[in-house]
Every structure is written in C-alpha cells, then in structure tokens.
Design an enzyme around this catalytic site. Structure first.
Site, PDB file in Angstrom:
ATOM      1  N   ASN A   1      28.512 -13.477  70.785  1.00 58.05           N
ATOM      2  CA  ASN A   1      29.076 -13.328  72.250  1.00 58.05           C
ATOM      3  C   ASN A   1      28.219 -11.897  72.487  1.00 58.05           C
ATOM      4  O   ASN A   1      27.645 -11.197  71.872  1.00 58.05           O
ATOM      5  CB  ASN A   1      30.609 -13.199  71.967  1.00 58.05           C
ATOM      6  CG  ASN A   1      30.926 -12.049  70.940  1.00 58.05           C
ATOM      7  OD1 ASN A   1      30.851 -11.036  71.372  1.00 58.05           O
ATOM      8  ND2 ASN A   1      31.646 -12.539  70.168  1.00 58.05           N
TER       9      ASN A   1
ATOM     10  N   ASP B   1      35.293 -17.110  67.076  1.00 63.60           N
ATOM     11  CA  ASP B   1      36.422 -17.976  66.898  1.00 63.60           C
ATOM     12  C   ASP B   1      35.870 -19.131  65.925  1.00 63.60           C
ATOM     13  O   ASP B   1      36.745 -19.837  65.047  1.00 63.60           O
ATOM     14  CB  ASP B   1      37.571 -18.350  67.669  1.00 63.60           C
ATOM     15  CG  ASP B   1      38.187 -17.274  68.472  1.00 63.60           C
ATOM     16  OD1 ASP B   1      38.827 -16.249  67.522  1.00 63.60           O
ATOM     17  OD2 ASP B   1      38.312 -16.827  69.404  1.00 63.60           O
TER      18      ASP B   1
ATOM     19  N   LYS C   1      14.422 -24.449  60.137  1.00 63.43           N
ATOM     20  CA  LYS C   1      14.986 -24.541  61.647  1.00 63.43           C
ATOM     21  C   LYS C   1      14.925 -25.929  61.795  1.00 63.43           C
ATOM     22  O   LYS C   1      14.349 -26.865  61.488  1.00 63.43           O
ATOM     23  CB  LYS C   1      13.429 -23.858  61.990  1.00 63.43           C
ATOM     24  CG  LYS C   1      13.718 -23.873  63.646  1.00 63.43           C
ATOM     25  CD  LYS C   1      12.491 -23.145  64.445  1.00 63.43           C
ATOM     26  CE  LYS C   1      12.572 -23.247  65.775  1.00 63.43           C
ATOM     27  NZ  LYS C   1      11.360 -23.750  66.381  1.00 63.43           N
TER      28      LYS C   1
HETATM   29  N1  CTP Z   1      40.754 -11.057  66.319  1.00 58.37           N
HETATM   30  C1  CTP Z   1      40.721 -10.971  64.836  1.00 58.37           C
HETATM   31  N2  CTP Z   1      39.991 -12.075  64.225  1.00 58.37           N
HETATM   32  C2  CTP Z   1      39.456 -13.090  64.851  1.00 58.37           C
HETATM   33  C3  CTP Z   1      39.805 -13.378  66.211  1.00 58.37           C
HETATM   34  C4  CTP Z   1      40.424 -12.184  66.917  1.00 58.37           C
HETATM   35  O1  CTP Z   1      40.744 -10.140  64.087  1.00 58.37           O
HETATM   36  N3  CTP Z   1      39.161 -14.278  64.317  1.00 58.37           N
HETATM   37  C5  CTP Z   1      41.327  -9.858  66.623  1.00 58.37           C
HETATM   38  C6  CTP Z   1      40.556  -9.342  67.910  1.00 58.37           C
HETATM   39  O2  CTP Z   1      39.788  -8.109  67.377  1.00 58.37           O
HETATM   40  C7  CTP Z   1      41.466  -8.777  69.225  1.00 58.37           C
HETATM   41  C8  CTP Z   1      42.341  -9.906  68.829  1.00 58.37           C
HETATM   42  O3  CTP Z   1      42.361 -10.455  67.716  1.00 58.37           O
HETATM   43  O4  CTP Z   1      42.230  -7.552  68.693  1.00 58.37           O
HETATM   44  C9  CTP Z   1      42.061 -10.828  69.750  1.00 58.37           C
HETATM   45  O5  CTP Z   1      43.150 -11.909  69.766  1.00 58.37           O
HETATM   46  P1  CTP Z   1      42.789 -13.536  70.113  1.00 58.37           P
HETATM   47  O6  CTP Z   1      43.970 -14.315  69.677  1.00 58.37           O
HETATM   48  O7  CTP Z   1      41.428 -13.850  69.535  1.00 58.37           O
HETATM   49  O8  CTP Z   1      42.781 -13.319  71.459  1.00 58.37           O
HETATM   50  P2  CTP Z   1      41.552 -13.699  72.537  1.00 58.37           P
HETATM   51  O9  CTP Z   1      40.503 -13.079  72.003  1.00 58.37           O
HETATM   52  O10 CTP Z   1      42.139 -13.121  73.950  1.00 58.37           O
HETATM   53  O11 CTP Z   1      41.336 -15.157  72.642  1.00 58.37           O
HETATM   54  P3  CTP Z   1      42.478 -16.325  72.763  1.00 58.37           P
HETATM   55  O12 CTP Z   1      43.460 -15.949  73.945  1.00 58.37           O
HETATM   56  O13 CTP Z   1      41.506 -17.464  73.108  1.00 58.37           O
HETATM   57  O14 CTP Z   1      43.253 -16.739  71.714  1.00 58.37           O
END
Ligand code: CTP
Length: 403
Positions: free
Chosen positions: A209, A277, A287
C-alpha cells in the site's frame, strides 16, 4: 534549545556548517566553538553568518585566547542546553575521555553539566584503533551520547567505517537528548508498529500500500523524546530513527511474530503500521507469465496484529490503534476499540480523499467514554508530538487516580 556546537579539525568540519544552518532554521540558537585546527577547515565568519550568533574559540586573525572580561568557558558551559562535537576527532575524543583541557572547547567539555553528544569522523583504521575505541567507551560511561560514524568512501580515499553520520541523524540525536521528559512514559517500554507490509506474489511482484511509515516513525521519535524505551517494528524503506531499537519486517506474518515476541515485555503499544489485510494464497517460485483470458488472484487474510496483542493484553498494559474511516467515523472507531481491547483509537477522516498526501492531518482520539478533542491539523512530526503528549497526560491522570 541553546546548542553549543564544537567543531574540531577534521575534513568533515564543512558539514558542521550545514548542521549549524539546519539547526538554526529549526529554531534553535546555535553558538559554534572552533578549535585551532577546526579554524583551518572552516572560518568563524562562515559560522557566525549561518547562525546569527558569535563564533567562539580559535580565530586565526585574533589568536585563540582573546582578552575577555568574562570567564568564557564557564559562561558558555552554563549557556548551552546541549554540547555537540561535530566532527569528533580522535584528538577531541581522547582529550575529554582523559580529562584533558587545553583550549576553549575542551575546557567547556569538562565544565558543562548539559548532555554531551559526539559525532565522530575519521579514517577507518584510526576509528577502529583500540585507543580510540577505549576513549569512546569511556565517554559513553560518563553518560555521553554517540552518533556512530557510518561506512562509506572517506576523504582519504579509503572505504570503510569513519564517515560522519548524516546531519539529519545528528540533529535527530540532539532532539532526543534535549527534549522534556514525561513522567508517565519515562523509562516505559513501548512497542510501535509502522510502515507498509509487502506480500510477495512471485519473485518480482508484491501486494502493498502507499504508506511510507513516516507517521509511525514520528510517533516512535516523540515517545523516545519524552523518555520511553521504544521498540520499533518497521515495514518499508525509511531509515530507522536515532536511539530506537528497530526490527525490520517485510510481511504481515513477520510483523506479527516480531510483535508477539516483544509484547509480553512491553508496557504499551501504538500500532501505526498499514498492515496488508490480505496476502496471495500462494507465492509463485518463478515469475508468473501473462495468460490470455481473465486471471484470478486468490487472497487469504493476514493476522490482525492489534487484535492479537489485545487478546494477549495483561493487567497494566495499554494499547493504542488507528482507524481510517470515510463514514460513521466515531461509531466505527468505537467498534474497533471494543473489538481489539484498545485504550484509544485515533481516527483519521479519509472522506473525500482527505488525509492522503496532505501536508497536515487531523486525528480524533476515541476512548471508551467517547470522542475527545481533535489533535491538529498539524504536520506529521507535530501531530505525533501532540498524540504522545495527549496520551502522556491521560496516562498520568490514570496513574494518579489509581493511587
Ligand atoms: N492493524 C494491525 N494488523 C492488521 C490490520 C490492522 O495491527 N492486520 C492495526 C493498524 O496498525 C491500525 C489498526 O489496526 O492501528 C487499523 O485497524 P483496521 O481494523 O485494519 O482498520 P482499518 O485499516 O481502518 O480498516 P477497516 O475499516 O477496513 O477494518
């Protein structure tokens, strides 16, 4: 901050002029002290012009010891909030390590009670000489800080350790030494996650990302500045900040295992990493060639690091996370707070393309009791300071109330 910048005689002295300018631009008052040898590399006029302050010490036109009604080394030693020696030469390190003082800079170094920082630069063989290393160890034992030289091509043409560290890093070390400590975070072990993760598809392609990790790095710096012992788990390519134990992690799984190993020993954690995620279900060894028809990528979920840390959270540990929301910001953030057992969530409003690439950003802290006053809009470094300041105060109140 009032910074005394000592400049002994080494070819890297010209970089000290750049550093003096950088520090002045950042709002510090910088007074330079040249040694006799230093004045052969760079002039008092250069330094006085760059800093807008008088330059002290050697002046070939006036002789080193100018008639002065004040006891100059004591006055200057009292004046500085911090003394930094850039570039630290074998001679300057050796003198102070052994309590010798025969010019303005070396007398200041014995008279000061302020923090002292050395940024050595010299030929590799000189730097590695047991005498120099013993002097460095001795100075560290006095509580002096070092910004170690780096490897590179040296002025003598040799390649190896001995090149002056980057001036941004030296300025960062000064910031770390000169900041005001916060009692609630002083000496506390804090885990910070920062940066993007990268999931391989094949040997040349990755899923990632646009995060750089700069916000998480600024948070780590701000925690360090207030006296916390910071452990940074960092994705992406940005340099590790000064004075912070940094572990590099590429994938979400690597970040997870680094955090799981550290977490039991930590007092708290701020999770600022942009963790992917999903990852590809399989990583192709070779490749992947393009096909003719539509192509599908099968993705599987990566571990939610914050959720896992929340589940392992023990009494007294605290956990802060982020939420990027485009609608129902507070409700969604509150949901995350509960689900991941967090003490606070910082909500980033990303509706209408806000937050991405903006110079200034705003974060709203959400706690169990509801949203708190927003922090910002501020540039990332100041926003990180505001975030850490806000948490330090809240934590301080919690500690008071538990008494
Ligand atoms: N986080 C994490 N591990 C992941 C995903 C997120 O530690 N696999 C942490 C990020 O560092 C951040 C927080 O969780 O502090 C974000 O939560 P998340 O649920 O991923 O929220 P969003 O990124 O806002 O996404 P969504 O709303 O789609 O769930």
């Amino acid at each position: 901050m009032k910074i005394l910048l000592g400049i002994p005689g080494g070819i890297a002295a010209y970089k000290a002029a750049d550093l003096a300018r950088l520090l002045t631009k950042r709002g510090h008052t910088v007074r330079c002290v040249l040694t006799e040898a230093g004045s052969r590399f760079i002039t008092p006029l250069t330094l006085a012009s760059l800093t807008g302050e008088p330059c002290f010490g050697a002046n070939p036109d006036m002789n080193e010891w100018r008639p002065s009604p004040v006891i100059e080394h004591i006055e200057l030693a009292r004046w500085g909030d911090l003394v930094a020696i850039v570039p630290a030469t074998a001679d300057s390190l050796g003198k102070t390590a052994n309590g010798l003082a025969n010019d303005l800079l070396s007398t200041i170094l014995l008279a000061t009670t302020a923090p002292v920082l050395w940024a050595p630069a010299m030929n590799t063989a000189m730097w590695e000489h047991p005498a120099v290393q013993a002097n460095v160890a001795r100075l560290k034992s006095f509580g002096h800080a070092m910004v170690e030289p780096v490897e590179g091509i040296l002025a003598c043409g040799e390649e190896g350790a001995g090149k002056l560290a980057d001036i941004e890093r030296i300025a960062d070390a000064m910031r770390a030494l000169g900041s005001v400590r916060q009692p609630s975070l002083m000496g506390k072990r804090v885990l910070v996650t920062a940066g993007p993760t990268r999931e391989d598809l094949d040997p040349v392609r990755i899923l990632t990302n646009r995060s750089t990790g700069s916000m998480g790095i600024e948070i780590a710096r701000s925690l360090r500045d207030v006296g916390a012992i910071v452990h940074l788990v960092l994705g992406g390519d940005l340099a590790a900040p000064y004075g912070i134990e940094t572990l590099r992690a590429r994938t979400a799984a690597q970040m997870m295992s680094a955090c799981a190993e550290l977490w039991p020993r930590m007092d708290g954690c701020i999770a600022a990493a942009a963790v992917a995620d999903q990852r590809p279900e399989t990583i192709a060894g070779e490749k992947v060639k393009k096909g003719d028809g539509p192509e599908n990528l099968v993705l599987v979920r990566t571990p939610d690091i914050l959720l896992n840390l929340g589940a392992q959270k023990r009494e007294g540990q605290w956990l802060l996370g982020f939420a990027a929301e485009s609608e129902h910001h507070i409700d969604h953030a509150h949901g995350k707070l509960m689900k991941k057992k967090l003490d606070a969530v910082f909500v980033n409003d990303i509706s209408n393309g806000k937050a991405f690439g903006d110079q200034e950003n705003t974060l709203t802290p959400v706690v169990a009791q509801g949203p708190q006053a927003a922090l910002g809009p501020l540039p990332k470094d100041r926003l990180a300071q505001a975030l850490v300041g806000w948490w330090a105060e809240r934590l301080g109140l919690q500690i008071e109330n538990q008494k």
